[in-house]
Design an enzyme around this catalytic site. Structure first.
Site, mmCIF file in Angstrom:
data_model
loop_
_atom_site.group_PDB
_atom_site.id
_atom_site.type_symbol
_atom_site.label_atom_id
_atom_site.label_comp_id
_atom_site.label_asym_id
_atom_site.label_seq_id
_atom_site.Cartn_x
_atom_site.Cartn_y
_atom_site.Cartn_z
ATOM 1 N N SER A 1 0.852 -1.229 0.020
ATOM 2 C CA SER A 1 -0.152 0.006 0.027
ATOM 3 C C SER A 1 0.902 0.986 0.029
ATOM 4 O O SER A 1 2.133 1.254 0.124
ATOM 5 C CB SER A 1 -0.694 -0.036 1.289
ATOM 6 O OG SER A 1 -1.583 1.353 1.410
ATOM 7 N N TYR B 1 -2.056 -0.179 10.425
ATOM 8 C CA TYR B 1 -2.043 -0.584 9.133
ATOM 9 C C TYR B 1 -0.866 -0.237 8.313
ATOM 10 O O TYR B 1 -0.586 -0.806 7.687
ATOM 11 C CB TYR B 1 -3.500 0.055 8.377
ATOM 12 C CG TYR B 1 -3.345 -0.172 6.966
ATOM 13 C CD1 TYR B 1 -4.089 -1.406 6.403
ATOM 14 C CD2 TYR B 1 -3.308 0.662 6.040
ATOM 15 C CE1 TYR B 1 -3.982 -1.753 5.247
ATOM 16 C CE2 TYR B 1 -3.159 0.516 4.840
ATOM 17 C CZ TYR B 1 -3.752 -0.858 4.309
ATOM 18 O OH TYR B 1 -4.014 -0.943 2.900
#
Length: 251
Positions: free
Chosen positions: A141, A154
């Site tokens: 990501s 995250y």
């Protein structure tokens, strides 16, 4: 581009995983679809078959060793090899400042996003090393290259995916195996639909969330093309690459 390749895709029941599975099938690959959600996974298989492709489904929790071993074995039993592994399954956290993240929430993120990626590579690499070839694409990501506000767990998990990707690339570069990662930014999927609302509830919305640099979120198909390229022999001189596909989000 992927003619007669055997491709294993985790998180293949929706979003980027489904789009990439369909794209890989369109390029001639035979698919093994893995997802925790059986209905979603079976739907992806149906869509592949409707377009004339071949696929099987394996329900699995990617954070559990026995489930990972089972999906890897299912691929080998069905097709005899694994040429491509799109190690894509992942989840997002409940957006909170670090001190407000519950410990069980942190453990949940790490279990799926880090342990799941690690286990997938661990058992697929054994098969690929025996073959003397293979291509792995991990889904990281933009949060794997820069931290996101209210998403430190995250971000940490995706930084770990980047680290695992680079480590495996170094270790298997002489084994005929390439390991790369794709770093999406904002993508229009079911997983990310609630992101803006979640930021609002936490009292902080990053400027780029409502107004991406390109003025829109990516479509899953756009990320699928990048994943297919990295998986294919067209990316034959790429390993350990962390490929940003984020519409300029990290600029």
């Amino acid at each position: 581009m992927l003619h007669d390749k055997i491709a294993l895709v985790t998180g293949g029941g929706s979003g980027i995983g489904r789009a990439t599975s369909l794209k890989m099938a369109g390029y001639g690959a035979k698919l093994v679809i893995v997802d925790f959600n059986e209905a979603g996974g079976q739907e992806t298989v149906r869509l592949i078959q409707e377009q004339g492709g071949e696929a099987i489904f394996v329900q699995a929790d990617v954070s559990k060793t026995e489930d990972v071993q089972r999906y890897v074995q299912a691929a080998v039993d069905a097709y005899g090899r694994i040429d491509v592994f799109f190690n894509n399954a992942g989840i997002v956290q409940k957006f909170n400042r670090l001190a407000d993240i519950e410990e069980n929430e942190f453990d949940r993120i790490m279990s799926v996003n880090v342990r799941g990626v690690f286990l997938g590579m661990k058992y697929v690499l054994k098969v690929m090393e025996q073959q003397g070839s293979g291509s792995i694409v991990n889904t990281a990501s933009t949060a794997g290259v820069k931290s996101e506000h209210s998403a430190s767990a995250y971000s940490a998990s995706k930084h770990a995916v980047v680290g695992l990707t680079k480590g495996a690339a170094i270790e298997y570069v002489k084994k005929g195996i390439r390991v790369n990662a794709i770093c999406p930014g904002g993508v229009e999927t079911a997983l990310t639909k609630g992101v803006e609302a979640a930021f609002l509830s936490g009292g902080y919305v990053p400027e780029e969330v409502g107004n991406m640099r390109m003025g829109r979120y990516a479509q899953p198909d756009e990320l699928a093309e990048v994943a297919c390229f990295l998986a294919s022999d067209r990316a034959s001189y790429m390993t350990g690459s962390i490929v940003l596909a984020d519409g300029g989000l990290t600029l």
